[in-house]
Design an enzyme around this catalytic site. Structure first.
Site, PDB file in Angstrom:
ATOM      1  N   THR A 170      -0.596   2.217   7.149  1.00 24.04           N
ATOM      2  CA  THR A 170      -0.558   0.962   6.391  1.00 24.04           C
ATOM      3  C   THR A 170      -0.524  -0.203   7.364  1.00 24.04           C
ATOM      4  O   THR A 170       0.151  -0.145   8.388  1.00 24.04           O
ATOM      5  CB  THR A 170       0.661   0.896   5.452  1.00 24.04           C
ATOM      6  OG1 THR A 170       0.772  -0.454   4.953  1.00 24.04           O
ATOM      7  CG2 THR A 170       1.964   1.265   6.140  1.00 24.04           C
ATOM      8  N   GLY A 171      -1.263  -1.250   7.030  1.00 18.92           N
ATOM      9  CA  GLY A 171      -1.311  -2.426   7.905  1.00 18.92           C
ATOM     10  C   GLY A 171      -2.676  -3.066   7.812  1.00 18.92           C
ATOM     11  O   GLY A 171      -3.406  -2.851   6.838  1.00 18.92           O
ATOM     12  N   GLY A 211      -6.117  -3.320   7.827  1.00 17.94           N
ATOM     13  CA  GLY A 211      -7.081  -2.229   7.757  1.00 17.94           C
ATOM     14  C   GLY A 211      -8.203  -2.302   8.765  1.00 17.94           C
ATOM     15  O   GLY A 211      -8.610  -1.286   9.334  1.00 17.94           O
ATOM     16  N   ARG A 226     -15.208  -5.340   0.007  1.00 19.86           N
ATOM     17  CA  ARG A 226     -14.503  -4.954   1.245  1.00 19.86           C
ATOM     18  C   ARG A 226     -13.784  -3.607   1.045  1.00 19.86           C
ATOM     19  O   ARG A 226     -13.136  -3.378   0.033  1.00 19.86           O
ATOM     20  CB  ARG A 226     -13.468  -6.030   1.596  1.00 19.86           C
ATOM     21  CG  ARG A 226     -12.643  -5.743   2.863  1.00 19.86           C
ATOM     22  CD  ARG A 226     -11.271  -5.185   2.557  1.00 19.86           C
ATOM     23  NE  ARG A 226     -10.429  -5.093   3.757  1.00 19.86           N
ATOM     24  CZ  ARG A 226      -9.241  -4.492   3.789  1.00 19.86           C
ATOM     25  NH1 ARG A 226      -8.741  -3.955   2.697  1.00 19.86           N
ATOM     26  NH2 ARG A 226      -8.554  -4.438   4.896  1.00 19.86           N
ATOM     27  N   GLY A 252     -11.052  -1.053   3.055  1.00 12.43           N
ATOM     28  CA  GLY A 252     -10.112  -1.024   4.181  1.00 12.43           C
ATOM     29  C   GLY A 252     -10.056   0.342   4.848  1.00 12.43           C
ATOM     30  O   GLY A 252     -10.956   1.179   4.685  1.00 12.43           O
ATOM     31  N   THR A 296       0.839  -1.201   0.000  1.00 15.70           N
ATOM     32  CA  THR A 296       0.000   0.000   0.000  1.00 15.70           C
ATOM     33  C   THR A 296       0.876   1.254   0.000  1.00 15.70           C
ATOM     34  O   THR A 296       1.987   1.223   0.537  1.00 15.70           O
ATOM     35  CB  THR A 296      -0.864  -0.053   1.279  1.00 15.70           C
ATOM     36  OG1 THR A 296      -1.827  -1.087   1.111  1.00 15.70           O
ATOM     37  CG2 THR A 296      -1.569   1.248   1.593  1.00 15.70           C
TER      38      THR A 296
HETATM   39  N1  ASP Z   1      -4.296  -0.967   5.114  1.00 16.89           N
HETATM   40  C1  ASP Z   1      -4.537  -1.631   3.851  1.00 16.89           C
HETATM   41  C2  ASP Z   1      -5.887  -2.266   3.887  1.00 16.89           C
HETATM   42  O1  ASP Z   1      -6.207  -2.914   4.868  1.00 16.89           O
HETATM   43  C3  ASP Z   1      -3.526  -2.674   3.518  1.00 16.89           C
HETATM   44  C4  ASP Z   1      -2.070  -2.319   3.714  1.00 16.89           C
HETATM   45  O2  ASP Z   1      -1.753  -1.278   4.267  1.00 16.89           O
HETATM   46  O3  ASP Z   1      -1.237  -3.117   3.263  1.00 16.89           O
HETATM   47  O4  ASP Z   1      -6.596  -2.163   2.932  1.00 16.89           O
END
Ligand code: ASP
Length: 309
Positions: free
Chosen positions: A228-229, A231, A205, A207, A177
């Site tokens: 980021t992480g 979601g 879905r 995020g 991301t």
């Molecule tokens: N935060 C993003 C999501 O959950 C994914 C990511 O940051 O890798 O859509």
């Protein structure tokens, strides 16, 4: 307009956080791509471009680059289709966001058009694609977003019935991301984030990235944040807005606000990272994972990049 003060300038980019496998080359390709985009952002900020324009331009460049999970090269849902989320927020409180769009070539461009339009903050699904058409924003055939690597990853995730965060991807290279935060030479903050979400996610879905206050936030009095992480955890922790409130109401430093917000995410069971810049010029790039692709600079100083650690 007030005079431009180059010493106010701050900028950070992320290309996703996760428990990425070590690589001999240290993810040099991703770091090089981020370095080039950060250097362009630096030239623009020094020339007087606003934080809002610069975060949009940086995220657009990352959406066009197949080394990241956004735009062309985004991860695919259970049906093998890219559904894209993006948001942008200006420190003056204006915001725009799109969720689960399938045909907008640069989702952050549509988010920006919604911010400028001002009537609605967020469109989702086919109606986001229709909004892009109304705003004269380029559409793309859904096949444009799909790369061979992503198609293979999604097939493997489907076969093992898993929904996988990009960097934790056991089926290929980490390509995460993207997000950018900036403070311009006039003291304005801005943030933008863009993603394909998680491999093999259930269609529809959405995020945290496009949720204002979860994955994206900017307020000129406090901070600009792009997360980021995992979601779902970031949405439930209301991560980006809680950093703002910790700073606004509890006078927390940017660093303390970020650490406490990530701790809330961890308590919910999620991992990840964020990039953030404060109104006073502090900048942090913390992550609770083994790595986060990132690049940053202050003023006219050198661009620093990182991946693992
Ligand atoms: N935060 C993003 C999501 O959950 C994914 C990511 O940051 O890798 O859509």
């Amino acid at each position: 307009m007030t005079d431009l003060k180059p010493q106010l300038i701050r900028f950070a980019l992320h290309g996703g956080a996760g428990d990425m496998p070590p690589k001999d080359h240290g993810y040099a390709e991703q770091q090089q791509a981020m370095r080039e985009i950060a250097e362009r952002a630096q030239a623009a900020l020094i020339a007087g471009t606003t934080a809002l324009d610069v975060v949009q331009q940086a995220v657009e460049a990352l959406e066009d680059c197949p080394l990241f999970n956004a735009g062309h090269g985004a991860v695919l849902n259970r049906e093998g289709v890219a559904e894209l989320d993006a948001a942008i927020m200006d420190g003056d409180g204006r915001a725009g966001a799109v969720g689960a769009c399938q045909r907008v070539r640069n989702p952050v461009q549509l988010a920006r058009a919604l911010l400028d339009d001002g009537r609605h903050v967020m469109f989702a699904g086919p109606n986001a694609d229709a909004a892009a058409q109304r705003h004269g924003i380029a559409l793309a055939d859904p096949a444009y977003f799909v790369t061979e690597l992503r198609a293979a990853q999604q097939k493997k995730a489907l076969a093992s019935n898993r929904i996988v965060l990009d960097h934790d991807e056991p089926f290929g290279d980490a390509k995460g991301t993207v997000g950018a935060v900036a403070r311009d030479g006039f003291g304005n903050l801005a943030a933008a984030t863009s993603t394909g979400g998680m491999t093999n996610k259930i269609p529809g879905r959405v995020g945290d990235s496009p949720i204002i206050g979860a994955g994206t936030w900017a307020n000129n009095a406090t901070c600009a944040v792009s997360a980021t992480g995992h979601g779902e955890s970031y949405i439930r922790a209301n991560l980006a807005a809680q950093m703002h409130w910790r700073m606004a109401l509890a006078c927390a430093s940017l660093e303390a606000a970020a650490d406490e917000a990530l701790e809330d995410v961890r308590e919910i069971g999620g991992t990840g990272g964020l990039i953030a810049i404060a109104a006073n010029g502090d900048m942090v790039l913390p992550h609770t994972t083994t790595g986060m692709f990132r690049a940053s600079f202050s003023g006219d100083g050198a661009v620093a990049t990182g991946a693992l650690d």
